[in-house]
Design an enzyme around this catalytic site. Structure first.
Site, PDB file in Angstrom:
ATOM      1  N   ARG A 223       0.858  -1.177   0.000  1.00 45.26           N
ATOM      2  CA  ARG A 223       0.000   0.000   0.000  1.00 45.26           C
ATOM      3  C   ARG A 223       0.900   1.235   0.000  1.00 45.26           C
ATOM      4  NH1 ARG A 223      -3.884  -2.616  -1.432  1.00 45.26           N
ATOM      5  NH2 ARG A 223      -5.737  -3.073  -0.224  1.00 45.26           N
ATOM      6  N   HIS A 271      -1.944   1.204  -9.527  1.00 42.71           N
ATOM      7  CA  HIS A 271      -2.577   0.189  -8.673  1.00 42.71           C
ATOM      8  C   HIS A 271      -3.235  -0.909  -9.526  1.00 42.71           C
ATOM      9  CE1 HIS A 271      -4.197  -0.277  -4.316  1.00 42.71           C
ATOM     10  NE2 HIS A 271      -4.231  -1.449  -4.918  1.00 42.71           N
TER      11      HIS A 271
HETATM   12  C1  GLV Z   1      -5.745  -4.562  -3.936  1.00 39.88           C
HETATM   13  O1  GLV Z   1      -5.036  -3.634  -3.706  1.00 39.88           O
HETATM   14  C2  GLV Z   1      -6.082  -5.593  -2.965  1.00 39.88           C
HETATM   15  O2  GLV Z   1      -5.793  -5.413  -1.764  1.00 39.88           O
HETATM   16  O3  GLV Z   1      -6.660  -6.607  -3.369  1.00 39.88           O
END
Ligand code: GLV
Length: 308
Positions: A223, A271
């Site tokens: 993250r 992401h």
């Molecule tokens: C995506 O970031 C997830 O946590 O699946």
């Protein structure tokens, strides 16, 4: 009894069709059309609505549609509401593909060769065999273990670090604060897939970078909150780090003037390392709903105190 879906509406239609075909007994509701809120027993969401308890008085389980659950703001959910993360093999496959690509890109100096290409410069640099490259993974959960297994046949020297002790074939495992320095000292490429918790927020900082071998590279697929972004810029500027591949940021999407966009030593992706795949994920979700209905333990239940 109804399942309320609150995530990407386009993929939601796919989920809805799969549930209609395989679980017609479960009424499908897509946020914001929640119908009679009293009927909603299951919520499948990327982010939970505010005041969950008031809005959905009969909610029994919150299913995250993601592997990580930090974005759910666990502290603001009713304390006894079970939260289940999604252990979708489709997510894991995506993480393995991205990790392989990122490790190989850094290992084979692709950031430099890309810059050379733009500059029309035909110049070879010494090639390091994979056996000489030490790849260390932070986090040793489901994603990390599969990533390590995917990297193993390429010949890299593999290690891993987690809060608790692990034993994995072909991987040097380190555990806890105490063994973190020894782990970091031997990582040429450091890959983060930790869960984001109070203990891991900002873990990728100046102090950590200083413990890596000079010229090491970073991959963050955890993250954005794991990384102190200014410290990365400083470490790249000083040569302590040679490059970074980042799929996550403190604030997503990145602001137009974010310094990472044009940084020659950073590859930034929006992401996309993994995406929940409805075909595989719906099976996992449905099986968990059935388990809950039978009063059995669900797969991926989050320890609310631990945060993952
Ligand atoms: C995506 O970031 C997830 O946590 O699946």
């Amino acid at each position: 009894m109804a399942l309320l879906y609150k995530a990407d509406p386009v993929r939601g239609q796919h989920w809805q069709a799969l549930f209609a075909e395989h679980a017609p007994d479960i009424a499908w509701r897509a946020w914001p059309d929640i119908g009679n809120p009293e009927e909603v027993e299951y919520l499948a969401a990327w982010q939970a609505p505010d005041n969950v308890a008031q809005r959905l008085p009969n909610l029994k389980v919150l299913f995250a549609l993601s592997a990580g659950v930090d974005q759910l703001d666990l502290d603001n959910l009713p304390p006894d509401l079970p939260v289940v993360r999604l252990l979708d093999p489709g997510i894991t496959r995506g993480m393995c593909e991205y990790a392989s690509w990122a490790v190989l890109s850094l290992h084979r100096d692709m950031l430099r060769y890309r810059q050379q290409q733009v500059a029309r410069c035909w110049q070879a640099h010494l090639l390091q065999p994979a056996v000489n490259r030490r790849v260390g993974v932070m986090g040793l959960g489901t994603q990390a273990q599969q990533i390590l297994a995917t990297l193993a046949p390429l010949g890299f020297a593999l290690s891993g670090w987690a809060r608790s002790a692990h034993q994995l074939p072909g991987v040097d495992c380190y555990a806890g604060e105490q063994q973190l320095p020894a782990f970091l000292r031997q990582c040429d490429i450091l890959l983060c897939v930790l869960p984001l918790t109070e203990q891991t927020v900002g873990i990728l900082d100046r102090g950590l970078f200083a413990q890596l071998p000079r010229g090491a590279a970073l991959i963050n697929m955890g993250r954005g909150g794991h990384l102190v972004e200014e410290d990365l810029l400083e470490a790249l500027g000083s040569g302590q780090l040679s490059g970074a591949v980042l799929d996550v940021l403190q604030e997503e999407p990145a602001a137009p003037d974010h310094p990472f966009w044009e940084h020659p030593q950073i590859v930034l992706t929006p992401h996309i390392a993994a995406m929940t795949q409805p075909e595989s994920a719906f099976r996992v979700l449905l099986e968990n709903i059935r388990r809950h209905q039978r009063g059995e333990k669900m797969v991926g239940e989050v320890d609310r105190l631990r945060g993952y």
